[in-house]
Design an enzyme around this catalytic site. Structure first.
Site, PDB file in Angstrom:
ATOM      1  N   ARG A  63       0.816  -1.221   0.000  1.00  0.00           N
ATOM      2  CA  ARG A  63       0.000   0.000   0.000  1.00  0.00           C
ATOM      3  C   ARG A  63       0.849   1.271   0.000  1.00  0.00           C
ATOM      4  NH1 ARG A  63      -3.713   2.455   4.512  1.00  0.00           N
ATOM      5  NH2 ARG A  63      -5.249   3.579   3.250  1.00  0.00           N
ATOM      6  N   HIS A  67       0.372   4.588  -2.385  1.00  0.00           N
ATOM      7  CA  HIS A  67       0.155   5.941  -1.873  1.00  0.00           C
ATOM      8  C   HIS A  67       1.311   6.873  -2.212  1.00  0.00           C
ATOM      9  CE1 HIS A  67      -3.412   5.374   1.080  1.00  0.00           C
ATOM     10  NE2 HIS A  67      -3.488   4.536   0.066  1.00  0.00           N
ATOM     11  N   VAL A  71       0.652  10.223  -5.636  1.00  0.00           N
ATOM     12  CA  VAL A  71       0.822  11.620  -5.229  1.00  0.00           C
ATOM     13  C   VAL A  71       2.101  12.175  -5.858  1.00  0.00           C
ATOM     14  CG1 VAL A  71       0.922  13.206  -3.279  1.00  0.00           C
ATOM     15  CG2 VAL A  71      -0.380  11.073  -3.081  1.00  0.00           C
ATOM     16  N   ASN A  95      -3.956   8.673   4.886  1.00  0.00           N
ATOM     17  CA  ASN A  95      -2.722   8.107   5.460  1.00  0.00           C
ATOM     18  C   ASN A  95      -2.688   8.099   6.985  1.00  0.00           C
ATOM     19  OD1 ASN A  95      -1.860   7.902   2.812  1.00  0.00           O
ATOM     20  ND2 ASN A  95      -0.562   9.738   2.887  1.00  0.00           N
ATOM     21  N   HIS A 195      -6.207  -5.687  -2.521  1.00  0.00           N
ATOM     22  CA  HIS A 195      -7.023  -5.905  -1.316  1.00  0.00           C
ATOM     23  C   HIS A 195      -7.277  -7.398  -1.065  1.00  0.00           C
ATOM     24  CE1 HIS A 195      -8.703  -1.509  -1.341  1.00  0.00           C
ATOM     25  NE2 HIS A 195      -7.408  -1.566  -1.110  1.00  0.00           N
TER      26      HIS A 195
HETATM   27  C1  HEM Z   1      -9.108   1.641  -5.992  1.00  0.00           C
HETATM   28  C2  HEM Z   1      -9.047   2.524  -5.039  1.00  0.00           C
HETATM   29  C3  HEM Z   1      -8.609   2.197  -3.645  1.00  0.00           C
HETATM   30  C4  HEM Z   1      -9.227   2.610  -2.510  1.00  0.00           C
HETATM   31  C5  HEM Z   1     -10.473   3.474  -2.421  1.00  0.00           C
HETATM   32  C6  HEM Z   1      -8.505   2.040  -1.405  1.00  0.00           C
HETATM   33  C7  HEM Z   1      -8.812   2.261  -0.076  1.00  0.00           C
HETATM   34  C8  HEM Z   1      -8.248   1.573   0.972  1.00  0.00           C
HETATM   35  C9  HEM Z   1      -8.654   1.712   2.350  1.00  0.00           C
HETATM   36  C10 HEM Z   1      -9.731   2.665   2.857  1.00  0.00           C
HETATM   37  C11 HEM Z   1      -7.915   0.852   3.077  1.00  0.00           C
HETATM   38  C12 HEM Z   1      -7.990   0.642   4.590  1.00  0.00           C
HETATM   39  C13 HEM Z   1      -7.284   1.769   5.302  1.00  0.00           C
HETATM   40  C14 HEM Z   1      -7.537   1.791   6.796  1.00  0.00           C
HETATM   41  O1  HEM Z   1      -8.463   1.166   7.281  1.00  0.00           O
HETATM   42  O2  HEM Z   1      -6.775   2.454   7.489  1.00  0.00           O
HETATM   43  C15 HEM Z   1      -7.032   0.168   2.173  1.00  0.00           C
HETATM   44  C16 HEM Z   1      -6.122  -0.798   2.537  1.00  0.00           C
HETATM   45  C17 HEM Z   1      -5.227  -1.377   1.676  1.00  0.00           C
HETATM   46  N1  HEM Z   1      -5.015  -0.995   0.361  1.00  0.00           N
HETATM   47 FE1  HEM Z   1      -6.250   0.104  -0.776  1.00  0.00          FE
HETATM   48  N2  HEM Z   1      -7.455   1.313  -1.876  1.00  0.00           N
HETATM   49  C18 HEM Z   1      -7.474   1.370  -3.239  1.00  0.00           C
HETATM   50  C19 HEM Z   1      -6.551   0.813  -4.103  1.00  0.00           C
HETATM   51  C20 HEM Z   1      -5.428   0.140  -3.689  1.00  0.00           C
HETATM   52  C21 HEM Z   1      -4.322  -0.221  -4.537  1.00  0.00           C
HETATM   53  C22 HEM Z   1      -4.208   0.149  -6.018  1.00  0.00           C
HETATM   54  C23 HEM Z   1      -3.421  -0.886  -3.774  1.00  0.00           C
HETATM   55  C24 HEM Z   1      -2.085  -1.455  -4.127  1.00  0.00           C
HETATM   56  C25 HEM Z   1      -1.702  -1.735  -5.356  1.00  0.00           C
HETATM   57  C26 HEM Z   1      -3.993  -0.988  -2.439  1.00  0.00           C
HETATM   58  C27 HEM Z   1      -3.447  -1.665  -1.396  1.00  0.00           C
HETATM   59  C28 HEM Z   1      -4.022  -1.766  -0.139  1.00  0.00           C
HETATM   60  C29 HEM Z   1      -3.580  -2.724   0.858  1.00  0.00           C
HETATM   61  C30 HEM Z   1      -2.553  -3.820   0.657  1.00  0.00           C
HETATM   62  C31 HEM Z   1      -4.327  -2.456   2.015  1.00  0.00           C
HETATM   63  C32 HEM Z   1      -4.191  -3.134   3.386  1.00  0.00           C
HETATM   64  C33 HEM Z   1      -3.079  -2.436   4.145  1.00  0.00           C
HETATM   65  C34 HEM Z   1      -2.774  -3.016   5.521  1.00  0.00           C
HETATM   66  O3  HEM Z   1      -3.349  -4.003   5.951  1.00  0.00           O
HETATM   67  O4  HEM Z   1      -1.909  -2.400   6.186  1.00  0.00           O
HETATM   68  N3  HEM Z   1      -5.186  -0.319  -2.426  1.00  0.00           N
HETATM   69  N4  HEM Z   1      -7.242   0.637   0.908  1.00  0.00           N
END
Ligand code: HEM
Ligand SMILES: *[C@@H]1O[C@H](CO)[C@@H](O)[C@H](O)[C@H]1NC(C)=O
Ligand SMILES: *[C@@H]1O[C@H](CO)[C@@H](O)[C@H](O)[C@H]1NC(C)=O
Length: 321
Positions: A63, A67, A71, A95, A195
């Site tokens: 992630r 991020h 940006v 973030n 995800h």
């Molecule tokens: C398509 C739009 C996307 C949205 C709206 C989104 C949104 C989010 C949100 C809200 C979370 C949870 C954050 C929290 O609860 O603090 C999350 C977690 C995560 N996102 Fe996304 N995300 C998107 C795309 C992506 C992409 C493109 C990647 C990587 C290529 C990614 C990788 C991850 C990962 C691996 C997690 C889990 C992180 C952890 O467990 O520490 N996301 N995302």
């Protein structure tokens, strides 16, 4: 005569290899091969060890790269700490209290500076390689990372707030966000499947849980963890059934209305539409998904890198030199 022509060809080949195209302005998988052949194995070693300690860190590292890249390009701007005179991206809405893994990035940087006998590898490249190694460690497909990014001397809180898509976005907003970063709807679907790893906090899926249609078994389970009002905002829930395995169960979940985030479920909102077709397609083709994910990560990782003499190689990923 033929020999002469061959010699000329050979001479031309030598000249062109001595004077390559503005190589510094492009990324290449071999960027550190001469300067520090130990760089990539060292990063992989630290990432695998960190994931062995805590599998979720793989999700967090993946992630971070996303991020960073969304940006103002993949320039490690996300890693800069706030100081008394500088505000970075770490407290931006998407973030703050959410990004993880900064300590592992520090650990990688220290190990790589040691292995390379100096400050050779950019923090932006470390994020790209750590993302790939996390995917591989958790069962995903290998892919070759492009290298040669340099690190920014700036960061932008405002841009972090603007550029990173939000979990309450509908499909058109998601498509448009990816499009504005040069990524297609296919990239959106493939990369959202990141995800398949990791967790999200109650605060980002509460609205979906109480106000939207969601698989009843999942809803019952999640409602116990995440109350409709009041506290519990930081309680984490897995983004798919297998949050420590890089597989296609993210896509299967979407087809069962088990997407955790509103933005996830938007990719399979109804049976029709291009995104839904892609969800069905990838859900049934684990190998194709693996390859396409790698290709899409390379496109993500190629967004507006600093190269050549631009930016710097940070000594410490948290601060400009
Ligand atoms: C398509 C739009 C996307 C949205 C709206 C989104 C949104 C989010 C949100 C809200 C979370 C949870 C954050 C929290 O609860 O603090 C999350 C977690 C995560 N996102 Fe996304 N995300 C998107 C795309 C992506 C992409 C493109 C990647 C990587 C290529 C990614 C990788 C991850 C990962 C691996 C997690 C889990 C992180 C952890 O467990 O520490 N996301 N995302
Ligand atoms: C970030 O989170 C901290 C701790 O929860 C909070 O005090 C702070 O106000 C938040 N910063 C921003 C900019 O929202
Ligand atoms: C659900 O939607 C209603 C009406 O739009 C809103 O008032 C309420 O705060 C929402 N509940 C949650 C938990 O999001």
């Amino acid at each position: 005569m033929a020999t002469c022509r061959l010699t000329l060809l050979y001479a031309a080949a030598v000249v062109f290899s001595l004077y390559p195209l503005p190589a510094a302005s492009r990324l290449s998988p071999n960027f550190y091969d001469d300067a520090c052949p130990r760089a990539l194995p060292t990063i992989r070693f630290v990432v695998f060890a960190a994931i062995a300690r805590e599998p979720r860190i793989g999700a967090s590292l993946l992630r971070l790269h996303f991020h960073d890249c969304f940006v103002n390009g993949c320039d490690a701007s996300v890693l800069l700490d706030d100081t008394e005179t500088f505000v970075g991206e770490k407290t931006a809405g998407p973030n703050n209290n959410s990004l993880r893994g900064f300590d592992v990035v520090d650990e990688i940087k220290t190990a790589v500076n040691f292995a390379c006998l100096g400050n050779m590898v950019s923090c932006a490249d470390i994020l790209a390689v750590a993302a790939r190694d996390s995917v591989v460690a958790l069962g995903g497909q290998e892919y070759e990372v492009q290298l040669g990014r340099r690190d920014s001397r700036t960061a932008s809180l405002d841009d972090a707030n603007k550029e990173i898509p939000a979990p309450f976005f509908d499909l058109p907003a998601l498509v448009s966000s990816f499009d504005s970063h040069g990524l297609s709807i296919r990239d959106l679907v493939v990369l959202s499947a990141a995800h398949t790893l990791g967790f999200a906090r109650c605060t980002v899926f509460r609205d979906r849980l109480y106000n939207e249609t969601i698989d009843p078994d999942l809803a019952r389970y999640l409602q116990l963890q995440c109350p409709s009002t009041g506290g519990g905002g930081d309680i984490p829930a897995p983004l798919d059934r297998t949050p420590a395995t890089f597989d296609t169960s993210y896509f299967e979940g979407l087809r069962q209305n088990r997407g955790l985030l509103h933005s996830d479920q938007q990719l399979f909102a109804g049976e029709g539409g291009e995104a839904a077709a892609l969800v069905r397609y990838y859900g049934e083709r684990v190998e194709v998904f693996g390859v396409d994910f790698g290709d899409a990560m390379i496109r993500l990782g190629s967004i507006a890198p600093l190269t050549g003499d631009d930016g710097e190689i940070r000594e410490n990923c948290r601060f400009v030199n």
